[in-house]
Design an enzyme around this catalytic site. Structure first.
Site, PDB file in Angstrom:
ATOM      1  N   GLY A   9     -47.541 -35.659 -69.451  1.00  0.00           N
ATOM      2  CA  GLY A   9     -46.390 -35.538 -68.554  1.00  0.00           C
ATOM      3  C   GLY A   9     -46.826 -35.968 -67.161  1.00  0.00           C
ATOM      4  O   GLY A   9     -46.407 -35.392 -66.158  1.00  0.00           O
ATOM      5  N   GLY A  12     -44.444 -36.914 -64.057  1.00  0.00           N
ATOM      6  CA  GLY A  12     -43.535 -35.923 -63.496  1.00  0.00           C
ATOM      7  C   GLY A  12     -43.972 -35.401 -62.140  1.00  0.00           C
ATOM      8  O   GLY A  12     -44.990 -35.829 -61.584  1.00  0.00           O
ATOM      9  N   GLN A  13     -43.185 -34.458 -61.634  1.00  0.00           N
ATOM     10  CA  GLN A  13     -43.429 -33.936 -60.279  1.00  0.00           C
ATOM     11  C   GLN A  13     -44.823 -33.316 -60.157  1.00  0.00           C
ATOM     12  O   GLN A  13     -45.542 -33.574 -59.201  1.00  0.00           O
ATOM     13  CB  GLN A  13     -42.364 -32.885 -59.925  1.00  0.00           C
ATOM     14  CG  GLN A  13     -42.434 -32.423 -58.476  1.00  0.00           C
ATOM     15  CD  GLN A  13     -41.789 -31.063 -58.233  1.00  0.00           C
ATOM     16  OE1 GLN A  13     -41.441 -30.348 -59.174  1.00  0.00           O
ATOM     17  NE2 GLN A  13     -41.623 -30.707 -56.973  1.00  0.00           N
ATOM     18  N   ASP A  35     -47.979 -40.150 -70.696  1.00  0.00           N
ATOM     19  CA  ASP A  35     -46.559 -39.833 -70.517  1.00  0.00           C
ATOM     20  C   ASP A  35     -45.765 -40.537 -71.614  1.00  0.00           C
ATOM     21  O   ASP A  35     -46.261 -41.464 -72.253  1.00  0.00           O
ATOM     22  CB  ASP A  35     -46.089 -40.297 -69.122  1.00  0.00           C
ATOM     23  CG  ASP A  35     -44.855 -39.522 -68.658  1.00  0.00           C
ATOM     24  OD1 ASP A  35     -45.015 -38.531 -67.935  1.00  0.00           O
ATOM     25  OD2 ASP A  35     -43.728 -39.913 -69.042  1.00  0.00           O
ATOM     26  N   ILE A  36     -44.529 -40.098 -71.792  1.00  0.00           N
ATOM     27  CA  ILE A  36     -43.665 -40.721 -72.803  1.00  0.00           C
ATOM     28  C   ILE A  36     -43.111 -42.050 -72.292  1.00  0.00           C
ATOM     29  O   ILE A  36     -42.651 -42.884 -73.063  1.00  0.00           O
ATOM     30  CB  ILE A  36     -42.547 -39.743 -73.228  1.00  0.00           C
ATOM     31  CG1 ILE A  36     -41.877 -40.183 -74.510  1.00  0.00           C
ATOM     32  CG2 ILE A  36     -41.540 -39.533 -72.101  1.00  0.00           C
ATOM     33  CD1 ILE A  36     -40.998 -39.126 -75.145  1.00  0.00           C
ATOM     34  N   TYR A 144     -34.832 -22.255 -71.252  1.00  0.00           N
ATOM     35  CA  TYR A 144     -36.144 -22.572 -70.668  1.00  0.00           C
ATOM     36  C   TYR A 144     -37.009 -21.309 -70.584  1.00  0.00           C
ATOM     37  O   TYR A 144     -38.179 -21.303 -70.986  1.00  0.00           O
ATOM     38  CB  TYR A 144     -35.893 -23.167 -69.275  1.00  0.00           C
ATOM     39  CG  TYR A 144     -37.119 -23.503 -68.484  1.00  0.00           C
ATOM     40  CD1 TYR A 144     -37.983 -24.515 -68.880  1.00  0.00           C
ATOM     41  CD2 TYR A 144     -37.387 -22.836 -67.293  1.00  0.00           C
ATOM     42  CE1 TYR A 144     -39.091 -24.842 -68.114  1.00  0.00           C
ATOM     43  CE2 TYR A 144     -38.486 -23.163 -66.520  1.00  0.00           C
ATOM     44  CZ  TYR A 144     -39.339 -24.164 -66.944  1.00  0.00           C
ATOM     45  OH  TYR A 144     -40.431 -24.483 -66.187  1.00  0.00           O
ATOM     46  N   LYS A 148     -40.516 -20.427 -72.426  1.00  0.00           N
ATOM     47  CA  LYS A 148     -41.743 -20.119 -71.674  1.00  0.00           C
ATOM     48  C   LYS A 148     -42.299 -18.745 -72.075  1.00  0.00           C
ATOM     49  O   LYS A 148     -43.511 -18.575 -72.206  1.00  0.00           O
ATOM     50  CB  LYS A 148     -41.485 -20.178 -70.165  1.00  0.00           C
ATOM     51  CG  LYS A 148     -41.297 -21.590 -69.635  1.00  0.00           C
ATOM     52  CD  LYS A 148     -42.579 -22.426 -69.770  1.00  0.00           C
ATOM     53  CE  LYS A 148     -42.440 -23.808 -69.185  1.00  0.00           C
ATOM     54  NZ  LYS A 148     -43.609 -24.673 -69.450  1.00  0.00           N
TER      55      LYS A 148
HETATM   56  N1  SER Z   1     -38.751 -25.103 -61.157  1.00  0.00           N
HETATM   57  C1  SER Z   1     -38.351 -24.678 -62.466  1.00  0.00           C
HETATM   58  C2  SER Z   1     -36.922 -24.857 -62.692  1.00  0.00           C
HETATM   59  O1  SER Z   1     -36.186 -24.745 -61.735  1.00  0.00           O
HETATM   60  C3  SER Z   1     -38.732 -23.251 -62.674  1.00  0.00           C
HETATM   61  O2  SER Z   1     -39.949 -23.171 -63.325  1.00  0.00           O
HETATM   62  O3  SER Z   1     -36.500 -25.039 -63.786  1.00  0.00           O
END
Ligand code: SER
Length: 315
Positions: A9, A12-13, A35-36, A144, A148
């Site tokens: 990844g 990404g950021q 990365d993909i 999400y 997690k």
């Molecule tokens: N920054 C993330 C989000 O907003 C939280 O882990 O999804």
């Protein structure tokens, strides 16, 4: 033993900054980015080895890890909170299968250390909102957050059952100027700086008084590198560590921006992300991270705002 890392990844950021930070630390030739999507030819990821890979493809991942004789894996490929709400089944698949593929590499003895980020999203509406403790009620209400929290339980399981050296941080919203975040609920705290720098009005998708835990990317990188270098015996948490730095509302952030850009204007138009933010903590108790491996953030709101407005590039 020589360290050889792969960052999955990497575009990404977080990934794009982690690749740089690791390359500075252990050498360009010891960090493979992955990365993909193929990075642009101008991307700094291209300074070292790059592998095109979908982390869901466990066999392809294994091949790459063997090819480069990787010793540690940083798994950052995931769908974030807002995007995950729009595609729950895919979010679950990517966030969980990616983690299993990486945990199994360590279980099979192919790598010896893993970093996987968790999030403040593991907490939910029934968790204490202020100074949320390391151990407390955890009933996340987002896809999400569910992924997690499940991931954290699996990390601890792989550690206790198979001795897998997996390390994790519950990142808050991360603020950075090099790469844009994508699909998160805390993204407003990055977008706002682009509008401020361009002199445009910022329309915020959260209400003015929504306090969320946040952190500057440089602090997040220091936390990640320090945690990975801490002696294994000092770590008492193998699910994921609370880490805290800043906590502010959109209104407090816009006031801080106004100290430098007095004409900056913000308007509020909360959307579906408001409900996600409302379910998360406002601030985090990170005493375990401080105690176990000496975590200490360096940036406060004023220094973040000053550096962001100075460094971000707008066309
Ligand atoms: N920054 C993330 C989000 O907003 C939280 O882990 O999804």
């Amino acid at each position: 033993m020589e360290r050889k890392a792969i960052v999955i990844g990497a575009s990404g950021q977080i990934g794009s900054e982690l690749v740089l930070a690791l390359r500075k630390k252990i050498g360009i030739s010891n960090v493979v980015s992955c990365d993909i999507k193929e990075p642009k030819s101008s991307s700094i990821l291209k300074d070292g080895a790059f592998e095109l890979l979908d982390v869901i493809d466990g066999e392809a991942l294994k091949k790459v890890v063997k090819k480069h004789e990787i010793t540690e894996v940083y798994l950052l490929a995931a769908l974030l909170s807002a995007t995950a709400e729009k595609n729950p089944m895919f979010a679950w698949k990517l966030n969980m299968e990616g983690l299993f593929n990486v945990l199994n590499l360590a279980k099979d003895g192919l790598v010896n250390k893993i970093f996987w980020p968790s999030s403040i999203a593991v907490f939910g509406p029934t968790s204490p909102k202020e100074d949320t403790p390391q151990k407390t009620i955890m009933e996340p209400s987002t896809v999400y957050g569910i992924s997690k929290l499940a991931g954290e339980r699996w990390c601890e399981y792989y550690y206790s059952q198979y001795g897998v050296d997996v390390r994790s941080l519950r990142y808050p919203g991360l603020i950075s100027y090099k790469s844009m975040p994508g699909g998160g609920t805390t993204d407003y705290a990055v977008d706002i700086f682009y509008k401020a720098k361009k002199g445009e009005v910022f329309s915020c998708f959260l209400s003015e008084d929504t306090a969320l835990p946040m952190m500057y990317m440089k602090d997040a990188m220091a936390a990640t590198l320090n945690l990975m270098e801490a002696p294994a015996e000092s770590l008492t948490i193998r699910s994921s560590y609370n880490v805290s730095s800043l906590s502010f509302t959109p209104s407090q952030l816009s006031n801080a921006i106004r100290h430098i850009k007095p004409d900056f204007k913000i308007s509020y138009a909360p959307d579906f992300r408001q409900k996600i933010a409302d379910s998360w903590p406002a601030s985090i108790d990170d005493s375990k991270a401080k105690e176990d491996w000496g975590w200490e953030p360096k940036y406060d709101l004023e220094s973040v705002v000053a550096e962001m407005l100075d460094k971000i590039e707008v066309d």
